[in-house]
Structures are given as C-alpha cells and as structure tokens.
Design a protein around this motif. Sequence first.
Motif, PDB file in Angstrom:
ATOM      1  N   MET A 148       0.845  -1.183   0.000  1.00  0.00           N
ATOM      2  CA  MET A 148       0.000   0.000   0.000  1.00  0.00           C
ATOM      3  C   MET A 148       0.887   1.242   0.000  1.00  0.00           C
ATOM      4  SD  MET A 148      -2.607   1.202   3.009  1.00  0.00           S
ATOM      5  CE  MET A 148      -3.270   2.838   2.922  1.00  0.00           C
ATOM      6  N   PRO A 149       0.676   2.141  -0.920  1.00  0.00           N
ATOM      7  CA  PRO A 149       1.477   3.366  -0.947  1.00  0.00           C
ATOM      8  C   PRO A 149       0.950   4.411   0.045  1.00  0.00           C
ATOM      9  CG  PRO A 149      -0.016   3.350  -2.806  1.00  0.00           C
ATOM     10  CD  PRO A 149      -0.186   2.021  -2.097  1.00  0.00           C
ATOM     11  N   VAL A 150       1.822   5.352   0.402  1.00  0.00           N
ATOM     12  CA  VAL A 150       1.433   6.471   1.255  1.00  0.00           C
ATOM     13  C   VAL A 150       0.498   7.369   0.450  1.00  0.00           C
ATOM     14  CG1 VAL A 150       2.241   8.516   2.486  1.00  0.00           C
ATOM     15  CG2 VAL A 150       3.592   6.410   2.562  1.00  0.00           C
ATOM     16  N   THR A 151      -0.722   7.546   0.952  1.00  0.00           N
ATOM     17  CA  THR A 151      -1.714   8.421   0.323  1.00  0.00           C
ATOM     18  C   THR A 151      -2.463   9.164   1.429  1.00  0.00           C
ATOM     19  OG1 THR A 151      -3.369   6.667   0.344  1.00  0.00           O
ATOM     20  CG2 THR A 151      -2.057   6.903  -1.681  1.00  0.00           C
ATOM     21  N   LYS A 152      -3.307  10.094   1.007  1.00  0.00           N
ATOM     22  CA  LYS A 152      -4.107  10.851   1.977  1.00  0.00           C
ATOM     23  C   LYS A 152      -4.865   9.887   2.887  1.00  0.00           C
ATOM     24  CE  LYS A 152      -7.434  14.631   2.398  1.00  0.00           C
ATOM     25  NZ  LYS A 152      -6.627  15.546   3.189  1.00  0.00           N
ATOM     26  N   ASN A 153      -4.875  10.227   4.169  1.00  0.00           N
ATOM     27  CA  ASN A 153      -5.550   9.449   5.207  1.00  0.00           C
ATOM     28  C   ASN A 153      -4.902   8.099   5.473  1.00  0.00           C
ATOM     29  OD1 ASN A 153      -7.299  11.574   5.602  1.00  0.00           O
ATOM     30  ND2 ASN A 153      -8.812  10.759   4.169  1.00  0.00           N
ATOM     31  N   SER A 154      -3.597   8.023   5.215  1.00  0.00           N
ATOM     32  CA  SER A 154      -2.812   6.871   5.649  1.00  0.00           C
ATOM     33  C   SER A 154      -2.172   7.217   6.991  1.00  0.00           C
ATOM     34  CB  SER A 154      -1.665   6.582   4.670  1.00  0.00           C
ATOM     35  OG  SER A 154      -2.127   6.276   3.387  1.00  0.00           O
ATOM     36  N   ILE A 155      -2.102   6.232   7.866  1.00  0.00           N
ATOM     37  CA  ILE A 155      -1.318   6.380   9.091  1.00  0.00           C
ATOM     38  C   ILE A 155       0.052   5.805   8.768  1.00  0.00           C
ATOM     39  CG2 ILE A 155      -1.065   5.714  11.502  1.00  0.00           C
ATOM     40  CD1 ILE A 155      -4.151   5.576  11.635  1.00  0.00           C
ATOM     41  N   VAL A 156       1.055   6.675   8.835  1.00  0.00           N
ATOM     42  CA  VAL A 156       2.397   6.313   8.382  1.00  0.00           C
ATOM     43  C   VAL A 156       3.341   6.288   9.584  1.00  0.00           C
ATOM     44  CG1 VAL A 156       4.270   6.917   6.803  1.00  0.00           C
ATOM     45  CG2 VAL A 156       1.901   7.461   6.190  1.00  0.00           C
ATOM     46  N   THR A 157       4.121   5.220   9.669  1.00  0.00           N
ATOM     47  CA  THR A 157       5.143   5.096  10.712  1.00  0.00           C
ATOM     48  C   THR A 157       6.501   5.228  10.047  1.00  0.00           C
ATOM     49  OG1 THR A 157       3.703   3.584  11.930  1.00  0.00           O
ATOM     50  CG2 THR A 157       6.034   3.620  12.559  1.00  0.00           C
ATOM     51  N   VAL A 158       7.300   6.173  10.566  1.00  0.00           N
ATOM     52  CA  VAL A 158       8.578   6.521   9.941  1.00  0.00           C
ATOM     53  C   VAL A 158       9.682   6.540  10.996  1.00  0.00           C
ATOM     54  CG1 VAL A 158       9.811   8.331   8.678  1.00  0.00           C
ATOM     55  CG2 VAL A 158       7.407   7.943   8.220  1.00  0.00           C
ATOM     56  N   ASP A 159      10.782   5.906  10.680  1.00  0.00           N
ATOM     57  CA  ASP A 159      12.001   6.018  11.482  1.00  0.00           C
ATOM     58  C   ASP A 159      12.845   7.082  10.802  1.00  0.00           C
ATOM     59  OD1 ASP A 159      13.877   5.467  13.433  1.00  0.00           O
ATOM     60  OD2 ASP A 159      14.763   3.792  12.324  1.00  0.00           O
ATOM     61  N   TYR A 160      13.393   8.028  11.569  1.00  0.00           N
ATOM     62  CA  TYR A 160      14.134   9.116  10.925  1.00  0.00           C
ATOM     63  C   TYR A 160      15.269   9.622  11.799  1.00  0.00           C
ATOM     64  CZ  TYR A 160      11.973  12.486  14.055  1.00  0.00           C
ATOM     65  OH  TYR A 160      11.597  13.176  15.180  1.00  0.00           O
ATOM     66  N   GLN A 161      16.180  10.310  11.154  1.00  0.00           N
ATOM     67  CA  GLN A 161      17.284  11.015  11.798  1.00  0.00           C
ATOM     68  C   GLN A 161      17.358  12.399  11.177  1.00  0.00           C
ATOM     69  OE1 GLN A 161      20.312   8.224  10.567  1.00  0.00           O
ATOM     70  NE2 GLN A 161      20.545   7.515  12.682  1.00  0.00           N
ATOM     71  N   ILE A 162      17.886  13.358  11.947  1.00  0.00           N
ATOM     72  CA  ILE A 162      18.049  14.715  11.438  1.00  0.00           C
ATOM     73  C   ILE A 162      19.536  15.051  11.426  1.00  0.00           C
ATOM     74  CG2 ILE A 162      17.480  17.153  11.740  1.00  0.00           C
ATOM     75  CD1 ILE A 162      15.041  16.256  13.395  1.00  0.00           C
ATOM     76  N   PHE A 163      19.996  15.531  10.270  1.00  0.00           N
ATOM     77  CA  PHE A 163      21.396  15.912  10.083  1.00  0.00           C
ATOM     78  C   PHE A 163      21.474  17.383   9.702  1.00  0.00           C
ATOM     79  CE2 PHE A 163      20.975  11.450   9.049  1.00  0.00           C
ATOM     80  CZ  PHE A 163      22.092  10.853   9.616  1.00  0.00           C
ATOM     81  N   ASP A 164      22.633  18.002   9.924  1.00  0.00           N
ATOM     82  CA  ASP A 164      22.860  19.310   9.323  1.00  0.00           C
ATOM     83  C   ASP A 164      23.327  19.072   7.894  1.00  0.00           C
ATOM     84  OD1 ASP A 164      25.626  18.729   9.423  1.00  0.00           O
ATOM     85  OD2 ASP A 164      25.985  20.069  11.125  1.00  0.00           O
ATOM     86  N   THR A 165      23.521  20.123   7.129  1.00  0.00           N
ATOM     87  CA  THR A 165      23.864  19.959   5.710  1.00  0.00           C
ATOM     88  C   THR A 165      25.292  19.443   5.502  1.00  0.00           C
ATOM     89  OG1 THR A 165      24.415  22.304   5.589  1.00  0.00           O
ATOM     90  CG2 THR A 165      22.193  21.656   4.890  1.00  0.00           C
ATOM     91  N   GLU A 166      26.101  19.384   6.585  1.00  0.00           N
ATOM     92  CA  GLU A 166      27.443  18.801   6.491  1.00  0.00           C
ATOM     93  C   GLU A 166      27.444  17.317   6.851  1.00  0.00           C
ATOM     94  OE1 GLU A 166      27.321  22.145   8.086  1.00  0.00           O
ATOM     95  OE2 GLU A 166      27.593  22.649   5.973  1.00  0.00           O
ATOM     96  N   GLY A 167      26.262  16.775   7.182  1.00  0.00           N
ATOM     97  CA  GLY A 167      26.153  15.357   7.488  1.00  0.00           C
ATOM     98  C   GLY A 167      26.329  15.007   8.956  1.00  0.00           C
TER      99      GLY A 167
END
Length: 155
Positions: A1-20
């Motif tokens: 199932m693709p991400v579409t409107k009214n999907s509940i999405v679970t995401v693992d993420y990290q945040i970096f600065d532009t230098e990595g």
Amino acid sequence: MPVTKNSIVTVDYQIFDTEGNLLHEEDEPIVYLHGDYGQIFKAIEEALEGKEVDDTFSVKLSSDEAFGEYDPELVVTEALSELPAEVTIGMEVDGYLDEDGEDVIIYTVTDIEGDRATLDGNHPLAGIDLVFEGKILDIEAATPEEIEEILNSDD
C-alpha cells in the motif's frame, strides 16, 4: 500500500545538518496522519507521497521550512527566584510570550550566572538548514474514527 491521503504512516528518521553531522535521532519512530494535516513538515510529507513500506527518503529543509530562523528576542534573563528551585543548565521551563499570555513557550536554560539565568525560547534546531533521512516502517489506511481521533487529539 502506498502512502496516500488518510494513511497512518510510521517513519524512522534522523536529522542531520547539511554537512552530514547527526543532530537528532529518536528512540521511537514517528506515527502521523498523512494528508496535509500539519502533523509533519510539508516537504517531508510531499516526499513520502506514493512511497511504500521499506522505502527510504532524504529531504533537505531550509531553516525557514523547518524550525524557523533563530530569534534573539526569544532569549531572556530571569531572576533565579522566579524559576523552579532546582534549575540547571539544559533544563526546560514553561513561560509565556509577553504579548500573549495564552501561548506557552518552552525555554531552555542556557546559562546561570549569580542570581540570574539565561533562557532561550528558540527551538534547539532553529536557524539551521536540516536534512531528514529515514525509512517508512508501516502504512495503514486510517478509518474515519481514527482520523477524527487523531485530529481531535491535536487541539
């Protein structure tokens, strides 16, 4: 199932600065309602549209698109007597903007000198261009009841 409107999405993420350099990593994935409900940054939501479970993403956001520009007017000095008794550097305290006594702002104690503390109301990542990288862990179709519950919990 693709991400579409009214999907509940679970995401693992990290945040970096532009230098990595890694700036932030959550212990738990984020779960949000997809569909322009303001639960996640717009550019990230647009990048996730149509993706599937196990797809990865990388989205660069300017500071304006992310946590805003750094505002020196959000840095204040307060007497220690006005703060919690056990105030320490790095501690977060609730406060109010002078113009509007209803909007709570979270201040971080950045310095303590003598009987005064410096508090910074900027988000810790304000003024920084960021790169969000992550992976989609789960996608589910939201029921009307789930949508209503999620949207009402944001109030």
